[in-house]
Design an enzyme around this catalytic site. Sequence first.
Site, PDB file in Angstrom:
ATOM      1  N   GLU A  16      40.185  14.776  55.913  1.00 51.58           N
ATOM      2  CA  GLU A  16      38.781  14.581  56.271  1.00 51.58           C
ATOM      3  C   GLU A  16      38.023  13.911  55.132  1.00 51.58           C
ATOM      4  OE1 GLU A  16      37.216  17.889  59.176  1.00 51.58           O
ATOM      5  OE2 GLU A  16      38.309  18.822  57.499  1.00 51.58           O
ATOM      6  N   TYR A  37       8.465  10.873  59.869  1.00 51.86           N
ATOM      7  CA  TYR A  37       9.852  10.991  60.323  1.00 51.86           C
ATOM      8  C   TYR A  37      10.782   9.967  59.693  1.00 51.86           C
ATOM      9  CZ  TYR A  37       7.891   7.984  64.045  1.00 51.86           C
ATOM     10  OH  TYR A  37       7.216   7.020  64.757  1.00 51.86           O
ATOM     11  N   GLU A  58      28.070  24.183  58.315  1.00 49.46           N
ATOM     12  CA  GLU A  58      27.030  25.205  58.287  1.00 49.46           C
ATOM     13  C   GLU A  58      26.218  25.090  56.996  1.00 49.46           C
ATOM     14  OE1 GLU A  58      30.246  25.536  59.086  1.00 49.46           O
ATOM     15  OE2 GLU A  58      30.608  27.406  60.182  1.00 49.46           O
ATOM     16  N   LYS A  94      30.292  17.286  64.960  1.00 52.19           N
ATOM     17  CA  LYS A  94      31.464  16.683  64.330  1.00 52.19           C
ATOM     18  C   LYS A  94      32.450  16.359  65.454  1.00 52.19           C
ATOM     19  CE  LYS A  94      34.587  17.906  60.561  1.00 52.19           C
ATOM     20  NZ  LYS A  94      34.871  18.920  59.544  1.00 52.19           N
TER      21      LYS A  94
END
Length: 122
Positions: free
Chosen positions: A24, A56, A76, A102
């Site tokens: 990854e 934004y 997380e 993901k």
Amino acid sequence: MTATYTITLKNCAFFARHGVHDEEEFLGQRFFVDAELDVEQGSALVDDSIEDTVHYGIAFTEIEKIITGRRRYLIEALALEVATTLCSRFPQIRRARISIRKPNAPVPGVLDYVEVSVEHHA
């Protein structure tokens, strides 16, 4: 009671190298982020002033810096960092809910994506 409004940045896409597995980090992958920001009304809605709200464009740039920055093993932890950073950067934010998807999570089967959501109250 204070009124709030919500600003949502939906499906922001970034290439990054997060995850537990070495491949990854080596290969990288796309991550998709939603940011739902509850903002204290203040005078922004009455005065039509960008200084009194959450810009934004700047919020997007803050998210991008974190997602494309240093590697995290857990999305997380990545989501929490985004939430706390946005709340620190914009004191008008009362609640930040950050969801990170993901699509290429290394799982032994077929799925659309893995998603983690974190909610932070300022």
